[in-house]
Design an enzyme around this catalytic site. Structure first.
Site, PDB file in Angstrom:
ATOM      1  N   ASN A   9      46.620  72.705  29.467  1.00 47.12           N
ATOM      2  CA  ASN A   9      47.668  73.367  28.685  1.00 47.12           C
ATOM      3  C   ASN A   9      47.015  73.968  27.440  1.00 47.12           C
ATOM      4  OD1 ASN A   9      49.891  74.121  27.212  1.00 47.12           O
ATOM      5  ND2 ASN A   9      50.581  72.018  26.769  1.00 47.12           N
ATOM      6  N   TRP A  10      46.871  75.277  27.456  1.00 50.93           N
ATOM      7  CA  TRP A  10      46.189  75.930  26.325  1.00 50.93           C
ATOM      8  C   TRP A  10      47.104  76.111  25.114  1.00 50.93           C
ATOM      9  CZ3 TRP A  10      42.130  80.285  27.755  1.00 50.93           C
ATOM     10  CH2 TRP A  10      41.058  79.680  28.429  1.00 50.93           C
ATOM     11  N   LYS A  11      48.387  75.802  25.289  1.00 54.15           N
ATOM     12  CA  LYS A  11      49.362  75.952  24.189  1.00 54.15           C
ATOM     13  C   LYS A  11      49.257  77.363  23.585  1.00 54.15           C
ATOM     14  CE  LYS A  11      48.939  71.038  23.441  1.00 54.15           C
ATOM     15  NZ  LYS A  11      49.385  69.889  22.677  1.00 54.15           N
ATOM     16  N   HIS A  91      57.871  70.193  27.908  1.00 51.92           N
ATOM     17  CA  HIS A  91      56.817  69.629  27.060  1.00 51.92           C
ATOM     18  C   HIS A  91      57.445  69.116  25.763  1.00 51.92           C
ATOM     19  CE1 HIS A  91      53.233  69.306  24.577  1.00 51.92           C
ATOM     20  NE2 HIS A  91      52.525  69.327  25.692  1.00 51.92           N
ATOM     21  N   GLU A  93      56.578  69.311  22.815  1.00 54.72           N
ATOM     22  CA  GLU A  93      56.583  70.275  21.704  1.00 54.72           C
ATOM     23  C   GLU A  93      57.778  71.220  21.819  1.00 54.72           C
ATOM     24  OE1 GLU A  93      52.526  71.605  22.111  1.00 54.72           O
ATOM     25  OE2 GLU A  93      51.823  69.658  21.378  1.00 54.72           O
ATOM     26  N   GLU A 161      53.753  61.881  29.186  1.00 52.91           N
ATOM     27  CA  GLU A 161      53.011  62.194  27.971  1.00 52.91           C
ATOM     28  C   GLU A 161      53.663  61.502  26.773  1.00 52.91           C
ATOM     29  OE1 GLU A 161      50.652  66.049  28.398  1.00 52.91           O
ATOM     30  OE2 GLU A 161      52.655  66.630  27.779  1.00 52.91           O
ATOM     31  N   GLY A 167      47.707  65.230  21.146  1.00 50.81           N
ATOM     32  CA  GLY A 167      46.992  65.909  20.069  1.00 50.81           C
ATOM     33  C   GLY A 167      46.610  65.009  18.908  1.00 50.81           C
ATOM     34  N   SER A 200      45.790  63.158  24.713  1.00 51.18           N
ATOM     35  CA  SER A 200      44.431  62.929  24.219  1.00 51.18           C
ATOM     36  C   SER A 200      43.448  62.531  25.319  1.00 51.18           C
ATOM     37  CB  SER A 200      44.441  61.884  23.099  1.00 51.18           C
ATOM     38  OG  SER A 200      45.204  62.361  21.998  1.00 51.18           O
ATOM     39  N   GLY A 221      45.493  68.932  26.968  1.00 51.27           N
ATOM     40  CA  GLY A 221      45.656  69.967  25.958  1.00 51.27           C
ATOM     41  C   GLY A 221      44.311  70.383  25.389  1.00 51.27           C
ATOM     42  N   GLY A 222      43.985  69.854  24.231  1.00 52.62           N
ATOM     43  CA  GLY A 222      42.787  70.276  23.495  1.00 52.62           C
ATOM     44  C   GLY A 222      41.507  70.300  24.315  1.00 52.62           C
TER      45      GLY A 222
HETATM   46  C1  PEP Z   1      49.428  68.364  26.004  1.00 49.51           C
HETATM   47  O1  PEP Z   1      49.486  69.388  25.352  1.00 49.51           O
HETATM   48  O2  PEP Z   1      50.199  68.225  26.968  1.00 49.51           O
HETATM   49  C2  PEP Z   1      48.453  67.343  25.629  1.00 49.51           C
HETATM   50  C3  PEP Z   1      48.427  66.242  26.324  1.00 49.51           C
HETATM   51  O3  PEP Z   1      47.632  67.630  24.577  1.00 49.51           O
HETATM   52  P1  PEP Z   1      46.299  66.809  24.164  1.00 49.51           P
HETATM   53  O4  PEP Z   1      45.512  66.594  25.436  1.00 49.51           O
HETATM   54  O5  PEP Z   1      45.604  67.689  23.189  1.00 49.51           O
HETATM   55  O6  PEP Z   1      46.751  65.500  23.580  1.00 49.51           O
END
Ligand code: PEP
Length: 242
Positions: A9-11, A91, A93, A161, A167, A200, A221-222
């Site tokens: 997920n590049w957000k 998600h 967010e 999640e 994050g 994470s 994500g990251g």
């Molecule tokens: C996400 O955006 O779904 C996520 C899990 O981010 P991260 O891996 O950065 O915690």
């Protein structure tokens, strides 16, 4: 056996120049029975989807209707038209920033199916809900309310999640993940639906997470923004027991 999926997920990250990073991911993907999905911002979906075969492309949200007067929104049909095969829905967010409810998510999932997309449905408890001992109750309610009738493994992937792990660098422990995944597995309308963990995930913790029973992959994500780290996570999933 549920499918095994590593989804990135590049957000709200990624410019045309970053397609090179996606290319590097595509070169290293496509092995070990792991489906790799990249969900870039909407501006890059078409460019990415036409670029490689080894990685599927997904959107990060869609509107619940196919077209109309919704300035700034994007429909599932548009994502499919641009070459997407998946879409992330619900998600945390979006649940937080756009006040999306599970009922909103269910309507979007139906729209995704109508457009031929597979929905990656996200759910997870906040830190306050975990501290109050409400984790299993919260995720069960989100699951029940976010999936329309008829959900099956071909059309839905569920990503657990925990909000406090996204994050933050604070990953849930294998025991915490295992308890939630076992609970969700028993509640799934189709036992073959893939259950991903997200929060994470990084090269250093991926193998431990993928060793947890009922974990069929990750939503990342990251660590999906750079090819090297994401490919290490994909390799850890390929090496985990099926
Ligand atoms: C996400 O955006 O779904 C996520 C899990 O981010 P991260 O891996 O950065 O915690």
């Amino acid at each position: 056996m549920p499918r095994r999926i590593a989804a990135g997920n590049w957000k709200m990250n990624g410019l045309i120049a970053d397609l090179a990073e996606a290319d590097a991911i595509a070169v290293g993907a496509g092995h070990g029975g792991v489906e790799v999905v990249l969900c870039p911002p909407a501006t890059l979906v078409a460019a990415m989807a036409g670029r490689f075969e080894s990685v599927a492309v997904g959107g990060q949200d869609c509107h619940a209707t196919a077209a109309g007067a919704h300035t700034g929104d994007i429909s599932a049909r548009m994502l499919a038209d641009a070459g997407a095969r998946f879409v992330i829905l619900g998600h945390s967010e979006r649940r937080r920033d756009h006040r999306e409810t599970s009922a909103d998510v269910a309507a979007k999932v139906s729209a995704a199916w109508a457009a031929g997309l597979c929905a990656i449905v996200c759910l997870g408890e906040t830190e306050a809900e975990r501290d109050a001992g409400r984790t299993l109750e919260v995720v069960a309610a989100q699951l029940a309310q976010s999936l329309p009738p008829g959900a099956d493994a071909a059309h839905v992937v569920v990503a657990y999640e925990p909000v406090w792990a996204i994050g933050t660098g604070r990953v849930a422990s294998p025991a915490e993940i295992g308890a939630v995944h076992a609970h969700l597995r028993a509640l799934l309308p189709d036992p073959e639906i893939a259950l991903l963990y997200g929060g994470s995930v990084a090269p250093g913790n991926a193998a431990d997470i993928f060793a947890v029973p009922e974990v069929n992959g990750a939503l990342v994500g990251g660590a999906s923004l750079k090819a090297q780290g994401f490919l290490e996570i994909i390799a850890a999933l390929a090496a985990a027991r099926p």
